[in-house]
Scaffold this active site. Structure first.
Site, short mmCIF file in Angstrom:
data_model
loop_
_atom_site.label_atom_id
_atom_site.label_comp_id
_atom_site.label_asym_id
_atom_site.label_seq_id
_atom_site.Cartn_x
_atom_site.Cartn_y
_atom_site.Cartn_z
N HIS A 17 88.98 91.27 67.19
CA HIS A 17 88.69 91.00 68.61
C HIS A 17 87.23 90.55 68.77
CE1 HIS A 17 91.87 94.30 69.34
NE2 HIS A 17 92.43 93.18 69.71
N LYS A 41 102.76 101.75 78.64
CA LYS A 41 102.44 102.08 77.25
C LYS A 41 101.68 103.40 77.21
CE LYS A 41 101.96 97.58 74.91
NZ LYS A 41 101.01 96.73 74.18
N ARG A 90 96.58 85.02 65.03
CA ARG A 90 96.31 85.43 63.64
C ARG A 90 97.17 84.67 62.67
NH1 ARG A 90 97.21 91.58 65.04
NH2 ARG A 90 98.86 90.47 66.07
N SER A 128 95.18 96.34 65.90
CA SER A 128 94.83 97.69 66.37
C SER A 128 95.86 98.69 65.87
CB SER A 128 94.78 97.72 67.90
OG SER A 128 93.79 96.86 68.37
O1 PNS Z 1 96.27 92.93 73.19
P1 PNS Z 1 97.68 92.61 73.60
O2 PNS Z 1 98.48 93.89 73.74
O3 PNS Z 1 98.33 91.61 72.69
O4 PNS Z 1 97.57 91.93 75.06
C1 PNS Z 1 98.73 91.57 75.76
C2 PNS Z 1 98.39 91.29 77.23
C3 PNS Z 1 97.67 92.46 77.86
C4 PNS Z 1 97.51 90.07 77.33
C5 PNS Z 1 99.75 91.00 77.95
O5 PNS Z 1 100.65 92.03 77.69
C6 PNS Z 1 99.58 90.85 79.45
O6 PNS Z 1 99.06 89.87 79.92
N1 PNS Z 1 100.00 91.88 80.20
C7 PNS Z 1 99.83 91.96 81.64
C8 PNS Z 1 101.18 91.83 82.33
C9 PNS Z 1 101.61 90.38 82.34
O7 PNS Z 1 100.92 89.52 82.84
N2 PNS Z 1 102.79 90.14 81.76
C10 PNS Z 1 103.35 88.82 81.67
C11 PNS Z 1 102.84 88.08 80.46
S1 PNS Z 1 103.79 86.66 80.29
#
Ligand code: PNS
Length: 160
Positions: A17, A41, A90, A128
């Site tokens: 990150h 979560k 990645r 993570s």
């Molecule tokens: O670090 P991560 O867990 O890969 O991040 C994922 C994240 C937080 C960017 C994604 O889950 C997200 O944007 N969540 C917020 C809810 C949302 O907008 N969902 C629709 C995504 S298409």
């Protein structure tokens, strides 16, 4: 002037990150790292702990803001006027999910585009989740996260 948002769970922040944050910060006029407060979560670290860890590891990167948010990334992007959503890629295994998310966000927030930064090769394996698993079994995570973050992770597992 392009203002960028790097959203994620950051549970916990890793060198992968930090690499994306450093590189994105040199590409855009302003960069905000946004920690998702996701009730669905059960993260190892609270949202405040994750924000504090990010602020700590980003303290030497000029102009970085770290915030938390709830709800849709697209709403946060629109409500705060971001032009760009940053995501790290990645490997090809990330691509399908990331593409779907980018296309959904583009529909919901047409004013913003997702920009993918390919993770530096040395961090391509890093997540993570893996860091937490290695730490859980008492393994060496010094190559994955900064020393102070490693100490916080081990402290969490000691308490559990
Ligand atoms: O670090 P991560 O867990 O890969 O991040 C994922 C994240 C937080 C960017 C994604 O889950 C997200 O944007 N969540 C917020 C809810 C949302 O907008 N969902 C629709 C995504 S298409």
């Amino acid at each position: 002037m392009a203002v960028a948002l790097y959203p994620g769970s950051f549970d916990p922040v890793t060198y992968g990150h930090i690499d994306v944050i450093r590189r994105a910060s040199s590409l855009f006029d302003s960069l905000t790292v946004a920690v998702l407060n996701n009730g669905a979560k059960s993260p190892l670290f609270s949202v405040d702990e994750r924000v504090n860890m990010l602020r700590d590891v980003c303290r030497d990167i000029p102009g970085i803001k770290v915030e938390s948010f709830s709800g849709l990334t697209a709403d946060y992007v629109q409500n705060h006027g971001y032009d760009v959503i940053i995501r790290g890629l990645r490997a090809v295994t990330d691509f399908e999910y990331e593409l779907q998310m980018a296309q959904t966000n583009r529909k919901l927030a047409p004013g913003a585009d997702t920009v993918f930064l390919t993770t530096s090769l040395e961090y391509a394996y890093l997540s993570s989740t893996t860091v937490k698993e290695v730490a859980y079994y008492g393994g060496d995570i010094s190559q994955f996260v900064p020393e102070n973050i490693a100490a916080l992770i081990f402290e969490k597992f000691d308490k559990k």
